[in-house]
Design a protein around this motif. Structure first.
Motif, short mmCIF file in Angstrom:
data_model
loop_
_atom_site.label_atom_id
_atom_site.label_comp_id
_atom_site.label_asym_id
_atom_site.label_seq_id
_atom_site.Cartn_x
_atom_site.Cartn_y
_atom_site.Cartn_z
N PHE A 206 47.69 37.93 37.42
CA PHE A 206 47.01 39.29 37.03
C PHE A 206 46.80 39.55 35.39
CE2 PHE A 206 48.51 43.56 35.33
CZ PHE A 206 47.49 44.18 35.90
N THR A 207 47.45 38.92 34.63
CA THR A 207 47.25 39.03 33.04
C THR A 207 45.79 38.47 32.90
OG1 THR A 207 49.43 38.92 32.64
CG2 THR A 207 48.20 38.49 30.90
N VAL A 208 45.34 37.14 33.33
CA VAL A 208 44.21 36.62 33.11
C VAL A 208 42.98 37.54 33.71
CG1 VAL A 208 42.77 34.95 33.49
CG2 VAL A 208 45.23 34.49 32.87
N ALA A 209 43.25 38.07 34.91
CA ALA A 209 42.17 38.72 35.67
C ALA A 209 41.92 40.28 34.78
CB ALA A 209 42.87 39.00 37.06
N LEU A 210 43.09 40.77 34.17
CA LEU A 210 42.95 41.83 33.53
C LEU A 210 42.15 41.72 32.37
CD1 LEU A 210 43.99 44.83 33.48
CD2 LEU A 210 45.63 44.12 32.08
N ILE A 211 42.40 40.54 31.61
CA ILE A 211 41.51 40.30 30.28
C ILE A 211 40.19 40.18 30.64
CG2 ILE A 211 41.56 38.55 28.43
CD1 ILE A 211 44.64 38.36 28.51
N GLY A 212 40.04 39.24 31.57
CA GLY A 212 38.65 38.98 32.01
C GLY A 212 37.76 40.02 32.46
#
Length: 803
Positions: free
Chosen positions: A385-391
């Protein structure tokens, strides 16, 4: 001296070795070995960043076909450095990701072989200075991407997507090749550097605009610009590592590279500005608009990639207007659009690569990419989720992420273009900021769909094929590195600008003096200005549209699927296949005499028609040697034998008459003092006659064909016409003067071919080369037959085991 040629060749060499060495990696994943290649190449290139940033370039030439000006010349400058770092850097992360994504049960040796082929081809594209060499690598990227997209070839959708990508990109590549040939016709050079240096002398040439349009066709098809974008969503059937590599960071950027590289050649022309910027803007809007309606996250990212590529393309078009004014304080303002294009090129590779990997994780761990089946993953998959949020937030253009910086520069470029007083921009310039803002609103909406539909809300484990769990750490390393780069670039953008973007700007504007003037200072805060207000408007309107998505999303149903570009492509392909089958079935009827009929008619029309049209049927036999009695008798014997063969009632008679013809020709060779040909003819005729006699017992009964008088008449006319054309050609060739004589080749046979006898030189060079190609064809056919036999035997063994 450092050689870029070696950087290109290393992936090809390793790819060639993989099929023979992969069995040694039974315990370890093959990807660990392959990972060394892009990583080492990235380190080698990264060490050159300071020298390239200081203005140094690396050129190396290997002579290939110097007589045709085809040389394997590589050129490393600021522009090629950006793409090379993306190819090797993102390539390293993709291979690392694929080690945990792909099972060892997959055909890994093929996957990594194709991937290395593609990597080498892309490096060849960005480093090639020779147009013909660039084209070879360009088409090799299409071939290798076809293999990668169709890697799961048991799926019909994978085969369809690969075929679609191949047909569209290769067609554009052929158009680009014609454009390259036109450029060479104008400038007399295949070197891109030489063409850039001399193109000002040819801007009024009649081939200038056609060459430009054809080269842009190649760039647009490869970078999925409207209306050629339709291949990219279907290419998403490839494994996720392929999508993350080809369709976010490399292959689709090849078209961007081509436009950037040829901006110094064509950028000063009004046609270039309008075509590149308008096509880019349309692609930007259409991609973002269609991304919103997608329920498959990978399809959503495909259309978002189309949109982002349109954004970069439009910026390159807007930046080309600076070439209209030449180097000045005012024109430097417009170069910032090109700077924003290069900046967003890097930013897009980071956040889109991370997002593709996130979607791959969801598909791999949960068994679905459908947002309607996802939800509530934030707490259960926190790292993903963190990676998806940043991207997603970076793609939406929000701080503190790198996408915000380049999007602000994009808005600034569209606002600045309204103040230009050429190309009727004072009247139509408002189109650019309006389209840019609307497309950004849709971009914000689909980014919110990724975050809220997939990761927030209520979990739906009953709709998933697998229990919800976080991905293994190995699969998270690559997307987390890319996410870290997204934030790192936002915090230290000028480091990137000084060492990476500044030398690339010098490549695109080689006549604009100090490259430092072309590199604006990047900062997150510029005060309250139009681009900031546009961003605030995007957030407000985008949030409202996302909130009420269910109310307005039905408008997509108003667009009939019958009138889409996909439907146009499918209908064209289906029509081409059916028409081809119809034509083929009309003439491929299994009758040999019909096939010979077509060949003879074609010969009469083309050869006879041309000679008649060009008035080449002219001859004078008054100076020729006279006929001797035995020659006339020999000709009469051959004529009687040939005619008698038509009325023969047995194979024995026909064979003997055929032998009379063959041996008579051998006698003519003796008369005309060609004993070597006479001996060859005698051997061939004797062997042929013997084979006929040996085959008699296996042949069916000789039956007289029952043909209508009309058919016999047509056959007779065609036979006489063929004979007449051959005789007339033989007589006319003595006085034929339509083309320049090639006697100089005969006179210089020793210097040109190393043979004092021109006949020997022809036999040794041309016939030997032809024989070599024939051997290659037979070798390939043999490999195919061998493979089919082995596969069939293997399949039969499997069937026996199943029983």
């Amino acid at each position: 001296m450092f050689s870029i040629n070696l950087v290109i060749l290393i992936p090809f060499i390793v790819a060639a070795l993989l099929p023979f060495t992969y069995r040694r990696f039974k315990k370890a994943h093959l990807g660990w070995f392959v990972l060394i290649v892009p990583f080492v190449l990235f380190v080698i290139l990264a060490r050159l960043i300071p020298s390239v940033a200081s203005g140094k370039t690396y050129v190396h030439t290997y002579e290939w076909i110097p007589t045709l000006d085809f040389n394997f010349t590589t050129y490393l400058d600021g522009l090629s450095m950006i793409f090379a770092l993306l190819i090797t850097g993102v390539g390293s992360l993709v291979i690392l990701y694929s080690i945990f994504y792909l099972s060892s049960k997959e055909s890994l040796q093929h996957f990594y072989c194709y991937l290395l082929l593609f990597m080498g081809a892309m490096l060849g594209v960005v480093f090639s200075d020779n147009l013909m060499v660039l084209y070879v690598f360009w088409e090799l990227t299409s071939v290798s991407s076809f293999l990668l997209i169709a890697f799961w070839n048991h799926r019909k959708a994978s085969r369809y997507g690969a075929q679609k990508a191949m047909l569209i990109t290769v067609s554009g590549g052929i158009a680009m090749l014609v454009g390259f040939i036109m450029l060479h016709t104008m400038t007399g050079s295949f070197s891109i550097r030489e063409i850039i240096a001399s193109i000002s002398e040819f801007s009024d040439h009649s081939l200038f605009i056609p060459a430009m349009i054809l080269i842009l066709l190649g760039a647009f098809t490869k970078s999925a610009q409207f209306p050629f974008h339709i291949w990219l969503p279907d290419a998403m059937e490839a494994p996720t590592p392929v999508s993350a590599y080809l369709h976010s960071a490399t292959m689709v950027k090849a078209g961007i590279y081509l436009v950037a590289r040829f901006t110094p050649v064509f950028g000063a022309d009004e046609v270039w500005f309008w075509v590149v910027s308008i096509v880019g803007m349309i692609t930007l809007f259409w991609g973002s608009f269609n991304a919103v309606k997608q329920t498959d996250l990978k399809a959503l990212l495909a259309f978002s990639t189309i949109s982002q590529l349109g954004l970069i393309m439009s910026l390159l078009g807007l930046g080309s207007i600076a070439l209209q004014f030449g180097y000045s304080a005012d024109s430097v303002l417009y170069t910032q659009a090109t700077f924003a294009a290069l900046f967003h090129l890097i930013n897009h590779s980071t956040f889109k690569g991370a997002l593709f990997m996130v979607v791959g994780i969801l598909d791999h761990e949960l068994g679905t990419r459908d947002v309607r089946r996802l939800g509530g993953l934030m707490t259960l998959m926190p790292f993903t989720f963190t990676v998806a949020l940043i991207g997603s937030l970076s793609m939406a253009g929000l701080p503190p992420f790198n996408g915000f910086l380049s999007k602000e520069m994009f808005f600034a470029a569209t606002v600045h273009i309204m103040n230009v007083d050429i190309f009727d921009l004072s009247s139509f310039g408002i189109i650019f900021p309006v389209v840019a803002w609307i497309a950004s609103v849709f971009t914000f909406v689909y980014c919110m769909i990724i975050i809220f539909k997939a990761f927030l809300g209520k979990p739906q484990p009953e709709k998933l094929d697998k229990p919800i769990h976080e991905a293994p750490i190995g699969m998270l390393i690559s997307p987390m590195i890319l996410a870290a780069l997204v934030i790192g670039i936002f915090l230290f953008p000028n480091l990137l600008g000084q060492y990476i973007l500044q030398p690339a700007m010098s490549s695109i504007y080689p006549t604009f003096g100090d490259s430092a003037d072309l590199t604006p200072k990047i900062s997150a805060w510029h005060g309250v200005n139009p681009e900031l207000l546009m961003t605030i408007g995007v957030i407000i309107v985008g949030a409202i549209l996302f909130k009420f998505l269910k109310l307005w999303k039905p408008i997509y149903g108003l667009f009939s699927s019958r009138f889409t570009f996909n439907a146009l492509y499918s209908n064209f392909l289906a029509s081409a296949v059916s028409k081809s089958n119809l034509i083929t079935n009309r003439y491929m009827n299994g009758l040999l005499r019909h096939y010979l009929l077509y060949i003879f008619v074609f010969f009469i029309v083309t050869v006879g028609g041309y000679l008649f049209y060009s008035k080449a049927f002219a001859f004078d036999i008054s100076t020729n040697a006279g006929f001797r009695v035995y020659e006339v008798c020999l000709v009469a014997i051959m004529a009687v034998a040939a005619v008698s063969m038509l009325f023969a009632k047995s194979r024995m008679t026909a064979t003997l008459l055929n032998g009379v013809l063959g041996y008579s020709i051998a006698i003519f060779f003796v008369i005309f003092r060609a004993p070597d040909l006479a001996l060859t003819q005698l051997v061939v005729e004797s062997v042929t006659t013997a084979l006929f006699l040996l085959a008699f017992s296996h042949l069916p009964d000789w039956k007289k064909e029952k043909l209508s008088k009309r058919t016999k008449g047509i056959n007779g006319i065609i036979s006489v016409a063929v004979g007449l054309v051959v005789v007339l050609v033989g007589l006319s060739v003595v006085d034929f003067n339509q083309f320049d004589p090639i006697s100089s080749y005969f006179e210089n046979a020793y210097e040109l071919a190393g043979g004092a006898n021109i006949v020997n030189a022809i036999l040794g060079d041309f016939r030997g080369f032809d024989t070599m190609l024939e051997v290659v064809v037979l070798f390939i056919a043999g490999l195919g037959v061998y493979s089919m036999i082995k596969l069939r035997a293997k399949k039969e063994d499997e069937n026996i085991e199943d029983q």
